[in-house]
Scaffold this motif. Sequence first.
Motif, mmCIF file in Angstrom:
data_model
loop_
_atom_site.group_PDB
_atom_site.id
_atom_site.type_symbol
_atom_site.label_atom_id
_atom_site.label_comp_id
_atom_site.label_asym_id
_atom_site.label_seq_id
_atom_site.Cartn_x
_atom_site.Cartn_y
_atom_site.Cartn_z
ATOM 1 N N THR A 154 53.728 58.266 -1.671
ATOM 2 C CA THR A 154 53.950 59.134 -0.517
ATOM 3 C C THR A 154 52.597 59.543 0.041
ATOM 4 O O THR A 154 51.724 59.983 -0.710
ATOM 5 C CB THR A 154 54.760 60.379 -0.898
ATOM 6 O OG1 THR A 154 56.031 59.976 -1.428
ATOM 7 C CG2 THR A 154 54.987 61.273 0.314
ATOM 8 N N GLN A 155 52.408 59.382 1.352
ATOM 9 C CA GLN A 155 51.126 59.713 1.941
ATOM 10 C C GLN A 155 51.315 60.386 3.301
ATOM 11 O O GLN A 155 52.275 60.127 4.018
ATOM 12 C CB GLN A 155 50.252 58.475 2.095
ATOM 13 C CG GLN A 155 50.828 57.389 2.989
ATOM 14 C CD GLN A 155 49.949 56.151 3.010
ATOM 15 O OE1 GLN A 155 49.235 55.856 2.044
ATOM 16 N NE2 GLN A 155 49.975 55.416 4.111
ATOM 17 N N VAL A 156 50.361 61.254 3.624
ATOM 18 C CA VAL A 156 50.358 61.968 4.900
ATOM 19 C C VAL A 156 48.943 61.902 5.462
ATOM 20 O O VAL A 156 47.964 62.119 4.737
ATOM 21 C CB VAL A 156 50.792 63.440 4.739
ATOM 22 C CG1 VAL A 156 50.717 64.161 6.080
ATOM 23 C CG2 VAL A 156 52.194 63.529 4.159
ATOM 24 N N GLY A 157 48.845 61.566 6.778
ATOM 25 C CA GLY A 157 47.527 61.473 7.400
ATOM 26 C C GLY A 157 47.544 61.985 8.823
ATOM 27 O O GLY A 157 48.593 62.025 9.475
ATOM 28 N N ILE A 158 46.378 62.376 9.296
ATOM 29 C CA ILE A 158 46.229 62.850 10.669
ATOM 30 C C ILE A 158 44.869 62.409 11.178
ATOM 31 O O ILE A 158 43.875 62.465 10.443
ATOM 32 C CB ILE A 158 46.382 64.389 10.762
ATOM 33 C CG1 ILE A 158 46.229 64.866 12.207
ATOM 34 C CG2 ILE A 158 45.395 65.090 9.839
ATOM 35 C CD1 ILE A 158 46.571 66.338 12.381
ATOM 36 N N GLY A 159 44.820 61.932 12.442
ATOM 37 C CA GLY A 159 43.547 61.477 12.963
ATOM 38 C C GLY A 159 43.629 61.041 14.406
ATOM 39 O O GLY A 159 44.708 60.979 14.998
ATOM 40 N N PRO A 160 42.458 60.718 15.021
ATOM 41 C CA PRO A 160 42.401 60.327 16.430
ATOM 42 C C PRO A 160 42.581 58.821 16.601
ATOM 43 O O PRO A 160 42.410 58.032 15.671
ATOM 44 C CB PRO A 160 40.988 60.756 16.833
ATOM 45 C CG PRO A 160 40.192 60.544 15.572
ATOM 46 C CD PRO A 160 41.117 60.869 14.427
ATOM 47 N N GLY A 161 42.896 58.434 17.846
ATOM 48 C CA GLY A 161 43.018 57.021 18.191
ATOM 49 C C GLY A 161 42.746 56.814 19.665
ATOM 50 O O GLY A 161 42.714 57.763 20.453
ATOM 51 N N ARG A 162 42.588 55.549 20.043
ATOM 52 C CA ARG A 162 42.320 55.239 21.457
ATOM 53 C C ARG A 162 42.889 53.867 21.800
ATOM 54 O O ARG A 162 42.815 52.930 20.995
ATOM 55 C CB ARG A 162 40.826 55.246 21.745
ATOM 56 C CG ARG A 162 40.478 55.200 23.229
ATOM 57 C CD ARG A 162 38.979 55.331 23.449
ATOM 58 N NE ARG A 162 38.655 55.574 24.844
ATOM 59 C CZ ARG A 162 38.514 54.610 25.759
ATOM 60 N NH1 ARG A 162 38.647 53.349 25.391
ATOM 61 N NH2 ARG A 162 38.231 54.913 27.009
ATOM 62 N N PHE A 163 43.478 53.762 23.002
ATOM 63 C CA PHE A 163 43.904 52.478 23.535
ATOM 64 C C PHE A 163 42.692 51.795 24.145
ATOM 65 O O PHE A 163 42.124 52.262 25.141
ATOM 66 C CB PHE A 163 44.996 52.660 24.586
ATOM 67 C CG PHE A 163 46.315 53.102 24.016
ATOM 68 C CD1 PHE A 163 47.171 52.184 23.437
ATOM 69 C CD2 PHE A 163 46.671 54.442 24.048
ATOM 70 C CE1 PHE A 163 48.379 52.592 22.903
ATOM 71 C CE2 PHE A 163 47.878 54.857 23.515
ATOM 72 C CZ PHE A 163 48.738 53.929 22.940
ATOM 73 N N LEU A 164 42.256 50.689 23.558
ATOM 74 C CA LEU A 164 41.086 49.963 24.047
ATOM 75 C C LEU A 164 41.445 49.074 25.229
ATOM 76 O O LEU A 164 40.637 48.885 26.144
ATOM 77 C CB LEU A 164 40.485 49.128 22.917
ATOM 78 C CG LEU A 164 40.115 49.912 21.649
ATOM 79 C CD1 LEU A 164 39.580 48.966 20.581
ATOM 80 C CD2 LEU A 164 39.105 51.000 21.966
ATOM 81 N N VAL A 165 42.638 48.490 25.182
ATOM 82 C CA VAL A 165 43.156 47.664 26.277
ATOM 83 C C VAL A 165 44.609 48.043 26.483
ATOM 84 O O VAL A 165 45.378 48.144 25.523
ATOM 85 C CB VAL A 165 43.057 46.152 25.969
ATOM 86 C CG1 VAL A 165 43.627 45.336 27.126
ATOM 87 C CG2 VAL A 165 41.625 45.746 25.685
#
Length: 352
Positions: free
Chosen positions: A227-238
């Motif tokens: 079981t894992q939980v994560g949080i973070g940023p992202g970006r659409f490159l295309v």
Amino acid sequence: MKLSLTQRSFWIGVLAVGLAGPLRGQGVPDYHPDPEKTDVLILRNGDSMTGEFKGLTRGLVEFKTDAMSTIYVKWPRVITAATDKEFEIHLDDGRIFVGTMDPTDSAQVIIRDLIDTLSVPTQSVVEMVRLKRTWFQRLDGNFSLGFDFTQQNNKVDLYLNGEVRYDIPRNRFRLTYDGTFSRQDSVSNITRRDFRFDYSNLLSKNWFWGITAANSENSQLGLENATQVGIGPGRFLVQSNRVELMAALVPYIRRETYVNDAPRTTAPLAVVADFELFNWAGMSTDLSSRLSVAPVLNDSGRWQVSFNAKVKRELLNQLYLTVGVVEIYDSKPPSNTNKNDFSLSSSLGWSF
């Protein structure tokens, strides 16, 4: 009694008037236009279509008409469009608007949101999500099922995959399940399961942040439960009507239990890349893939890598065939088990 021509014409008229009322209800009904079907698509060949604009995704417009029911139109063939329904409208430069759309006399559309009105090239619009009234209407998704049987060793393979999506302005919710079960004589059963929840909040200029929670099992790797939980940023490159490429950085807290090993807590830092390619030649075909590379921060020298790719081919309206591959690698599994697991599957699916 012989009737004159004038008398015969009179009685035929009376009969026609008398039958008109009953036949009106039994024959072709009176036509009343559907107030929802007031949207317009104008194509590059000059054709104009009137109906209900359901949405734009992966370069295809879902458009509901009276004469042809629901059809799918390739967005690059549209020169301009109009809808009085409220949509979340995404442009290829990352801007997001909530509003309606008016046509122009050129290859542009006018977007009207709550704050501003602007004219943009039609093909700069890459996605339109209909903002429906009730939570049930906002649900969307698909599921697929695959089954194989070999009589010689009583081998049975079962594949089950599903996804449910829920969208509101600038917010995306996804619930997915991927499961495989395999059994045969004189061999231990094989079980793979991945249950995942993803939430993302769309920011400006193609940026977003998200939360992921997942629970998985893999008997080939000796993994009984994780079981894992994560949080973070992202970006659409295309982000276009044919290609979408996204990257994200997600630190996780993971609780895992392997066969013959005590539960432990790890801290993977995942670099994730998602790639999608859309093709509409004949029946639509989608290629999607995800690569995740994660060093485990509190276990020196341990890396976890996963890759999956799927080809989804439309067979009939809402019925599709999916072929997928999955590769999972763990450089230092805690127990004496395999370091990698590879699988290939095919299934029939239906979207709703």
